[in-house]
Design a protein around this motif. Structure first.
Motif, PDB file in Angstrom:
ATOM      1  N   PRO A   1       0.176   2.888  14.499  1.00 14.84           N
ATOM      2  CA  PRO A   1       1.286   3.046  15.436  1.00 14.84           C
ATOM      3  C   PRO A   1       2.618   3.289  14.719  1.00 14.84           C
ATOM      4  CG  PRO A   1       0.733   0.736  15.186  1.00 14.84           C
ATOM      5  CD  PRO A   1      -0.260   1.489  14.362  1.00 14.84           C
ATOM      6  N   CYS A   2       2.620   3.133  13.409  1.00 14.13           N
ATOM      7  CA  CYS A   2       3.830   3.354  12.601  1.00 14.13           C
ATOM      8  C   CYS A   2       4.983   2.449  13.033  1.00 14.13           C
ATOM      9  CB  CYS A   2       4.229   4.837  12.614  1.00 14.13           C
ATOM     10  SG  CYS A   2       2.876   5.902  12.077  1.00 14.13           S
ATOM     11  N   ASP A   3       4.636   1.252  13.489  1.00 13.32           N
ATOM     12  CA  ASP A   3       5.655   0.234  13.795  1.00 13.32           C
ATOM     13  C   ASP A   3       5.405  -0.976  12.877  1.00 13.32           C
ATOM     14  OD1 ASP A   3       3.446  -1.067  14.846  1.00 13.32           O
ATOM     15  OD2 ASP A   3       4.057  -0.841  16.946  1.00 13.32           O
ATOM     16  N   GLU A   4       6.032  -2.110  13.186  1.00  8.02           N
ATOM     17  CA  GLU A   4       5.910  -3.279  12.318  1.00  8.02           C
ATOM     18  C   GLU A   4       4.447  -3.717  12.170  1.00  8.02           C
ATOM     19  OE1 GLU A   4       7.741  -3.032  15.029  1.00  8.02           O
ATOM     20  OE2 GLU A   4       9.738  -2.864  14.120  1.00  8.02           O
ATOM     21  N   SER A   5       3.643  -3.496  13.193  1.00  3.61           N
ATOM     22  CA  SER A   5       2.265  -3.999  13.152  1.00  3.61           C
ATOM     23  C   SER A   5       1.419  -3.214  12.145  1.00  3.61           C
ATOM     24  CB  SER A   5       1.619  -3.946  14.534  1.00  3.61           C
ATOM     25  OG  SER A   5       1.404  -2.614  14.946  1.00  3.61           O
ATOM     26  N   LYS A   6       1.701  -1.938  11.995  1.00  2.39           N
ATOM     27  CA  LYS A   6       0.983  -1.132  11.015  1.00  2.39           C
ATOM     28  C   LYS A   6       1.849   0.070  10.668  1.00  2.39           C
ATOM     29  CE  LYS A   6      -3.842  -0.108  10.058  1.00  2.39           C
ATOM     30  NZ  LYS A   6      -5.129   0.326  10.616  1.00  2.39           N
ATOM     31  N   PRO A   7       2.724  -0.115   9.685  1.00  2.00           N
ATOM     32  CA  PRO A   7       3.665   0.957   9.333  1.00  2.00           C
ATOM     33  C   PRO A   7       2.965   2.188   8.758  1.00  2.00           C
ATOM     34  CG  PRO A   7       4.359  -1.165   8.430  1.00  2.00           C
ATOM     35  CD  PRO A   7       2.950  -1.340   8.912  1.00  2.00           C
ATOM     36  N   MET A   8       3.695   3.290   8.764  1.00  2.00           N
ATOM     37  CA  MET A   8       3.192   4.550   8.216  1.00  2.00           C
ATOM     38  C   MET A   8       3.202   4.446   6.680  1.00  2.00           C
ATOM     39  SD  MET A   8       2.579   7.812   7.823  1.00  2.00           S
ATOM     40  CE  MET A   8       3.236   8.493   6.301  1.00  2.00           C
ATOM     41  N   PRO A   9       2.052   4.628   6.028  1.00  2.32           N
ATOM     42  CA  PRO A   9       2.038   4.521   4.564  1.00  2.32           C
ATOM     43  C   PRO A   9       2.734   5.700   3.870  1.00  2.32           C
ATOM     44  CG  PRO A   9      -0.188   4.334   5.488  1.00  2.32           C
ATOM     45  CD  PRO A   9       0.708   4.864   6.575  1.00  2.32           C
ATOM     46  N   LEU A  10       3.669   5.374   2.996  1.00  2.00           N
ATOM     47  CA  LEU A  10       4.281   6.394   2.121  1.00  2.00           C
ATOM     48  C   LEU A  10       3.513   6.459   0.808  1.00  2.00           C
ATOM     49  CD1 LEU A  10       8.083   5.812   2.695  1.00  2.00           C
ATOM     50  CD2 LEU A  10       6.766   7.842   3.290  1.00  2.00           C
ATOM     51  N   GLY A  11       2.489   5.638   0.739  1.00  2.00           N
ATOM     52  CA  GLY A  11       1.610   5.610  -0.422  1.00  2.00           C
ATOM     53  C   GLY A  11       0.602   4.515  -0.174  1.00  2.00           C
ATOM     54  N   ILE A  12      -0.530   4.607  -0.849  1.00  2.00           N
ATOM     55  CA  ILE A  12      -1.567   3.584  -0.688  1.00  2.00           C
ATOM     56  C   ILE A  12      -2.121   3.247  -2.068  1.00  2.00           C
ATOM     57  CG2 ILE A  12      -3.759   2.979   0.438  1.00  2.00           C
ATOM     58  CD1 ILE A  12      -3.224   4.810   2.671  1.00  2.00           C
ATOM     59  N   THR A  13      -2.456   1.986  -2.246  1.00  2.00           N
ATOM     60  CA  THR A  13      -3.065   1.558  -3.501  1.00  2.00           C
ATOM     61  C   THR A  13      -4.396   2.274  -3.708  1.00  2.00           C
ATOM     62  OG1 THR A  13      -4.082  -0.231  -2.241  1.00  2.00           O
ATOM     63  CG2 THR A  13      -2.111  -0.789  -3.521  1.00  2.00           C
ATOM     64  N   GLY A  14      -4.813   2.354  -4.965  1.00  2.00           N
ATOM     65  CA  GLY A  14      -6.172   2.799  -5.282  1.00  2.00           C
ATOM     66  C   GLY A  14      -7.029   1.576  -5.525  1.00  2.00           C
ATOM     67  N   LYS A  15      -8.275   1.770  -5.871  1.00  2.00           N
ATOM     68  CA  LYS A  15      -9.087   0.607  -6.212  1.00  2.00           C
ATOM     69  C   LYS A  15     -10.218   0.969  -7.151  1.00  2.00           C
ATOM     70  CE  LYS A  15     -12.892  -0.638  -4.224  1.00  2.00           C
ATOM     71  NZ  LYS A  15     -13.816  -1.510  -3.524  1.00  2.00           N
ATOM     72  N   ILE A  16     -10.615  -0.034  -7.899  1.00  2.00           N
ATOM     73  CA  ILE A  16     -11.842   0.083  -8.699  1.00  2.00           C
ATOM     74  C   ILE A  16     -12.657  -1.177  -8.480  1.00  2.00           C
ATOM     75  CG2 ILE A  16     -10.947   1.553 -10.567  1.00  2.00           C
ATOM     76  CD1 ILE A  16     -11.085  -1.371 -12.097  1.00  2.00           C
TER      77      ILE A  16
ATOM     78  N   PHE B   1      -7.658  12.593  -0.172  1.00  2.00           N
ATOM     79  CA  PHE B   1      -6.847  13.789   0.109  1.00  2.00           C
ATOM     80  C   PHE B   1      -5.554  13.804  -0.710  1.00  2.00           C
ATOM     81  CE2 PHE B   1      -8.820  13.318   4.566  1.00  2.00           C
ATOM     82  CZ  PHE B   1      -9.887  14.130   4.237  1.00  2.00           C
ATOM     83  N   ALA B   2      -4.848  12.699  -0.726  1.00  2.00           N
ATOM     84  CA  ALA B   2      -3.556  12.656  -1.432  1.00  2.00           C
ATOM     85  C   ALA B   2      -3.730  12.206  -2.876  1.00  2.00           C
ATOM     86  CB  ALA B   2      -2.586  11.728  -0.694  1.00  2.00           C
ATOM     87  N   GLY B   3      -4.581  11.174  -3.080  1.00  2.00           N
ATOM     88  CA  GLY B   3      -4.754  10.625  -4.431  1.00  2.00           C
ATOM     89  C   GLY B   3      -5.399  11.631  -5.365  1.00  2.00           C
ATOM     90  N   VAL B   4      -6.464  12.282  -4.911  1.00  2.00           N
ATOM     91  CA  VAL B   4      -7.179  13.245  -5.753  1.00  2.00           C
ATOM     92  C   VAL B   4      -6.685  14.666  -5.478  1.00  2.00           C
ATOM     93  CG1 VAL B   4      -9.453  14.145  -6.416  1.00  2.00           C
ATOM     94  CG2 VAL B   4      -9.212  11.730  -5.755  1.00  2.00           C
ATOM     95  N   GLY B   5      -6.609  15.020  -4.183  1.00  2.00           N
ATOM     96  CA  GLY B   5      -6.285  16.401  -3.814  1.00  2.00           C
ATOM     97  C   GLY B   5      -4.802  16.727  -3.792  1.00  2.00           C
ATOM     98  N   LYS B   6      -3.955  15.693  -3.935  1.00  2.00           N
ATOM     99  CA  LYS B   6      -2.487  15.889  -3.973  1.00  2.00           C
ATOM    100  C   LYS B   6      -1.948  16.536  -2.683  1.00  2.00           C
ATOM    101  CE  LYS B   6      -2.806  14.277  -8.123  1.00  2.00           C
ATOM    102  NZ  LYS B   6      -2.817  12.825  -8.188  1.00  2.00           N
TER     103      LYS B   6
END
Ligand SMILES: [Zn+2]
Length: 395
Positions: free
Chosen positions: A172-187, A340-345
């Motif tokens: 919803p891009c509000d306080e409950s679940k904001p719009m990500p401007l970036g996301i962590t990766g993981k291993i 899409f963003a992390g690998v595919g830029k």
């Protein structure tokens, strides 16, 4: 011209499609029937479709609307799969049930409502006869709830040669679940500890792999974490630990193994993460020999510019339709945007119908029993999709 497409948004169609979609079982691994449904629907809207068989019986579905003038390319994306049925459902998870503004059913929120709004947007654009510049395309991918194989397969196609992707995930891009401007990766660390077996009454003759593995786990808080200006530090969580006998025997265990999930911030990579663990192990001066490996799934972290064109298209549209400013965040988690963003830029927007800010006691969140979507979000999201496509492609 876009006003005409806006007028043609058919909210009754959105709801009808959502109900039909919830009735189709598309639990991860069984996306075939839902893929066929989406393909048929796109074709009935007059779009040219393509399928890519990612795994046997599990295709990605693509479609595109080419404009009459050259320009940018924008893709609207969703994942076909839902999580498996969890215990405790009070209704049939494959039967949509209306309760006030809530529509209850498996995948209603994550993310068949998103598909319903995308289809509505495509239908409105088609019905208006409005030609957008460049290309408006669609992708439905498999396996997001597991290893993300669908998104990875899409990266190899022309449908990933786009300027931005809108993920119709429940954001919803509000306080409950904001719009990500970036996301962590993981291993996922897979650490093997090799000691030496001996009689359990004479431990001095052996090297206890379980005890050495335990020392590493007890010291994980000493792992090096990069402090990123936006994300700050990643985190870790030990998920599995095994070693010692299968059938009781008084033997010093010669091997042990454990798995640790680690979220990575931009600047950290699988290679640096392995080096961090090796550095920690070396500092402990253990007698065992230790092998630090990683196993799938692994995801790249990403961060996008605050003034990326897709954000510039989204922000004013959100303010206009929702009536307030969107909230942004550097998020801890994983979505197909890591591929899409992390690998595919490719810059990614997360925006889709959801349940909004609700009482946590109510339950019914994504990946929970009694999953529901607040249907009042669907008309808003359908409208935002049309306006974002217009703003991004025509300006
Ligand atoms: Zn999802």
């Amino acid at each position: 011209m876009i006003d005409d497409a806006m007028k043609r948004i058919d909210d009754a169609y959105t709801l009808r499609k959502l109900e039909e979609m919830v009735k189709i079982n598309s639990v991860v691994g069984k996306e075939g029937e839902f893929a066929e449904y989406i393909k048929t629907e796109l074709e009935s809207l007059g779009l040219k479709t393509e399928t890519q068989m990612v795994k046997p019986g599990r295709p990605n579905v693509y479609a595109s609307l080419k404009g009459d003038k050259p320009g940018k390319r924008l893709n609207y994306n969703g994942h076909l799969d839902t999580i498996p049925v969890v215990e405790g459902w009070e209704t049939d998870p494959f039967k949509p049930v209306h309760r006030g503004n809530d529509l209850v059913g498996l995948g209603s929120c994550d993310m068949k409502a998103g598909f319903a709004s995308i289809l509505t947007m495509l239908k409105a654009v088609q019905d208006s006869g409005h030609k957008l510049k460049g290309e408006l395309s669609f992708s439905a991918v498999i396996d997001e709830e597991a290893m993300g194989e669908g998104a990875k397969a899409m990266l190899k196609t022309d449908f990933a040669k786009v300027n931005a992707i809108v993920l119709a995930e429940p954001y919803p891009c509000d306080e409950s679940k904001p719009m990500p401007l970036g996301i962590t990766g993981k291993i996922l660390y897979d650490v093997h500890v090799h000691g030496k077996a001996a009689h359990g009454f004479r431990p001095q003759h052996g090297i206890n792999a379980v005890e050495d593995a335990a020392k590493i786990v007890a010291n994980l808080d000493k792992l090096t974490f990069l402090d990123h200006p936006d994300f700050h530090k990643g985190n870790y969580s030990t998920l599995k630990f095994e070693g010692g006998y299968l059938i009781y025997s008084v033997v010093v265990p010669a091997s042990a193994r454990f798995e640790v999930n680690r979220l990575l911030v931009p600047g950290e990579t699988p290679e640096t993460a392995i080096a961090d663990m090796e550095h920690l192990v070396a500092s402990l001066n253990l007698k065992s020999s230790v092998e630090v490996k990683i196993k799938p799934p692994k995801y790249e972290a990403y961060v996008m510019a605050k003034d990326d064109p897709i954000i510039k298209a989204f922000d004013p549209v959100y303010r206009e339709v929702v009536g307030k400013a969107p909230v942004y965040q550097y998020a801890y988690g994983i979505t197909d945007a890591n591929t899409f963003a992390g690998v595919g830029k490719i810059p990614c927007l997360h925006l889709g119908p959801t349940r909004g800010i609700s009482d946590p006691k109510k339950g019914g969140g994504t990946h929970e029993k009694n999953e529901y979507v607040d249907v009042t979000w669907l008309p808003k999201v359908s409208r935002m999709y049309v306006k974002i496509a217009d703003s991004f492609l025509n300006n």
